[in-house]
Write a protein that holds these residues in place. Structure first.
Motif, short mmCIF file in Angstrom:
data_model
loop_
_atom_site.label_atom_id
_atom_site.label_comp_id
_atom_site.label_asym_id
_atom_site.label_seq_id
_atom_site.Cartn_x
_atom_site.Cartn_y
_atom_site.Cartn_z
N ILE B 67 -0.58 4.42 -7.90
CA ILE B 67 0.03 5.60 -7.26
C ILE B 67 0.52 5.24 -5.86
O ILE B 67 1.61 5.63 -5.45
CB ILE B 67 -0.96 6.79 -7.25
N HIS B 69 1.54 2.34 -4.97
CA HIS B 69 2.76 1.57 -5.20
C HIS B 69 3.95 2.48 -5.45
O HIS B 69 5.02 2.33 -4.84
CB HIS B 69 2.52 0.63 -6.39
N SER B 70 3.76 3.48 -6.33
CA SER B 70 4.85 4.40 -6.66
C SER B 70 5.33 5.14 -5.42
O SER B 70 6.53 5.30 -5.21
CB SER B 70 4.39 5.41 -7.71
N ARG B 71 4.38 5.59 -4.60
CA ARG B 71 4.76 6.31 -3.38
C ARG B 71 5.59 5.43 -2.46
O ARG B 71 6.55 5.89 -1.83
CB ARG B 71 3.51 6.79 -2.64
N VAL B 73 7.53 2.92 -3.37
CA VAL B 73 8.86 2.75 -3.97
C VAL B 73 9.73 3.98 -3.68
O VAL B 73 10.90 3.86 -3.32
CB VAL B 73 8.73 2.50 -5.49
N ILE B 74 9.13 5.17 -3.80
CA ILE B 74 9.88 6.40 -3.55
C ILE B 74 10.29 6.48 -2.08
O ILE B 74 11.44 6.80 -1.76
CB ILE B 74 9.02 7.64 -3.93
#
Lengths: 205, 286
Positions: B67, B69-71, B73-74
């Motif tokens: 999560i 990591h995803s944040r 990237v966003i």
């Protein structure tokens, strides 16, 4: 899988994307979700509570949320930042979704996060869809299933959907997969085919 | 074999990596996994390690890392300097559409209140009769007309801002075709990153997708130009050379996009050469 009055549903808290509820269950619309369409067309497809799933092309997490209602854990891979936001919001409520920001054409980048799975599900709008599935065969347990939702329009619009479909089947078979069933998703989705395969022990070198 | 929580050697001995989610993520990013020899995690391996008390704990800790990591990237995507320009261009084009639609409806309404008015005899586009409608006898009609005028003003301000920002984000492209057209081309390509990787031939037909696909599928004549038709040197060029001008301009734009993406600063020599080449083509037949 649970069906109520001929509708496919999934157990779990509603309100993920304004889905309809039926007797406390979330209605899983086959016109919206290709996996739901496949389940309507092929009753042999099943999601069970002990399954681990690798889901490529998770998008906004709508189908992912239904899968998560049934299985143990979903590894949900999505590349684009915009839908990734929605996927994260869905994962907040469902603790068995592992959202992964990654490019399905480069599994090496996220391989350390993912474990061996019972079901590999792929729904990506990319030209080389067969190639992407083949790259993920190492993540499939022995006896595991792979479902490819083939968007023929994304592969090559100059060829007929039928030609793309036949070519994809050949490529999968050549890579050691055995196609169990395959069908077009009519009337729910146009020019989309579902290919269900298993790793063929005899075909592996 | 390296995994997100640590490494496991050939004899099955597990060495957990140090740190919390940020350190674990940095470590995964530094790994170079070779898929030809990689063995994905299995339940036995995870349990054998004994790092996690149970499966729930394992998933919880793993989610912390992915999560995070995803944040990141966003956040990175939102920070790219073309991200806001992209939204502004799309808003601008949508506003155009809305203003035209509303004006059309407004004229229909006005016709009822003013019997001497005919839409056939009106001079110029719908927007030019707006001032007349704001003086109508019907108060609700006047009110709506004023709102549409306001919307038109907001659109004008937005267009100015788009041109200004395009000069900073895509300086070479803006210099070649003007900020507005440059920004529209970038927005249609889906951002500067994808535009910089596009061949000139694709840039040439951006915005003419319908014609392009009907050409590929049914063999209808190929489109000569898409969005770049909006540039004056393309639409002012004599018919015979218009396709040629579009092709040359698109080629130069593709180069400009790459300079803008990889270098980010204006290259006056490139722009001067490109302008000369395009002008030569546009003035070639006369």
């Amino acid at each position: 899988m649970i069906r109520i009055d001929g509708n496919l549903v999934s157990p779990g808290p509603g309100g993920v994307y304004n889905e309809r509820m039926a007797k406390g269950y979330r209605v899983w619309d086959p016109y919206r979700s290709k996996l739901s369409a496949l389940c309507m067309l092929d009753p042999k497809i099943d999601l069970t509570a002990d399954m681990r799933v690798l889901y490529l092309g998770a998008a906004n997490g709508t189908t992912v949320s239904h899968v998560a209602d049934y299985v143990d854990v979903v590894y949900a891979v999505e590349f684009a930042p915009r839908p990734l936001r929605d996927l994260l919001a869905v994962s907040e409520k469902r603790k068995n979704i592992v959202p992964i920001a990654g490019d399905a054409t480069r599994p090496d980048r996220y391989a350390p996060f993912v474990e061996m799975v019972d079901l590999l599900y792929q729904d990506v709008a990319q030209p080389d869809q067969a190639g992407i599935l083949i790259k993920h065969i190492p993540f499939l347990k022995a006896g595991g299933t792979a479902i490819l939702m083939l968007k023929t329009r994304s592969v090559d619009i100059r060829q007929t959907p039928e030609a793309v479909f036949a070519e994809t089947i050949t490529r999968l078979t050549d890579s050691g997969l055995r196609v169990v069933t395959s069908c077009w998703l009519e009337p729910y989705h146009h020019d989309h085919a579902a290919i269900v395969c298993v790793v063929d022990p005899a075909g592996m070198s | 074999m390296e995994y997100w929580f640590g490494s496991i050697d050939g004899s099955g001995v597990c060495r957990p990596a140090d740190g919390g989610a940020p350190e674990l993520l940095a470590r995964v990013r530094s790994l170079a996994t070779d898929m030809r020899v990689f063995h994905p995690l299995t339940e036995e391996v995870i349990e054998g390690c004994g790092i996690f008390s149970d499966r729930r704990e394992y998933i919880r800790r793993l989610r912390e890392v992915t999560i995070l990591h995803s944040r990141e990237v966003i956040a990175d995507a939102a920070q790219e300097k073309d991200a806001e320009l992209l939204q502004m261009v799309r808003m601008l084009d949508q506003m155009d559409e809305v203003i035209n639609l509303l004006t059309e409806r407004l004229v229909e309404w006005y016709q009822v209140t003013d019997p001497s008015f005919s839409s056939k005899s009106r001079k110029g586009a719908g927007r030019r009769i707006l001032p007349r409608i704001t003086k109508s006898r019907s108060p609700p009609l006047r009110g709506v007309a004023r709102e549409i005028e306001e919307l038109g003003e907001a659109r004008k301000r937005l267009a100015t801002e788009v041109s200004r920002r395009a000069g900073g984000v895509i300086p070479n492209m803006s210099e070649l075709v003007g900020g507005l057209v440059a920004a529209r081309i970038m927005a249609r390509a889906g951002g500067l990153t994808s535009l910089a990787r596009m061949p000139g031939s694709s840039v040439q037909v951006l915005g003419a997708e319908a014609a392009l696909f009907s050409h590929i599928r049914q063999g209808s004549p190929s489109p000569k130009h898409g969005l770049i038709f909006q540039h004056r040197r393309v639409h002012n060029a004599p018919r015979e050379v218009r396709g040629q001008v579009a092709r040359i301009l698109a080629g130069k734009l593709a180069i400009a996009a790459r300079i803008d993406f990889y270098r980010g600063s204006l290259d006056p020599d490139f722009v001067a050469d490109a302008q000369a080449r395009i002008d030569a083509a546009a003035g070639g037949v006369q």
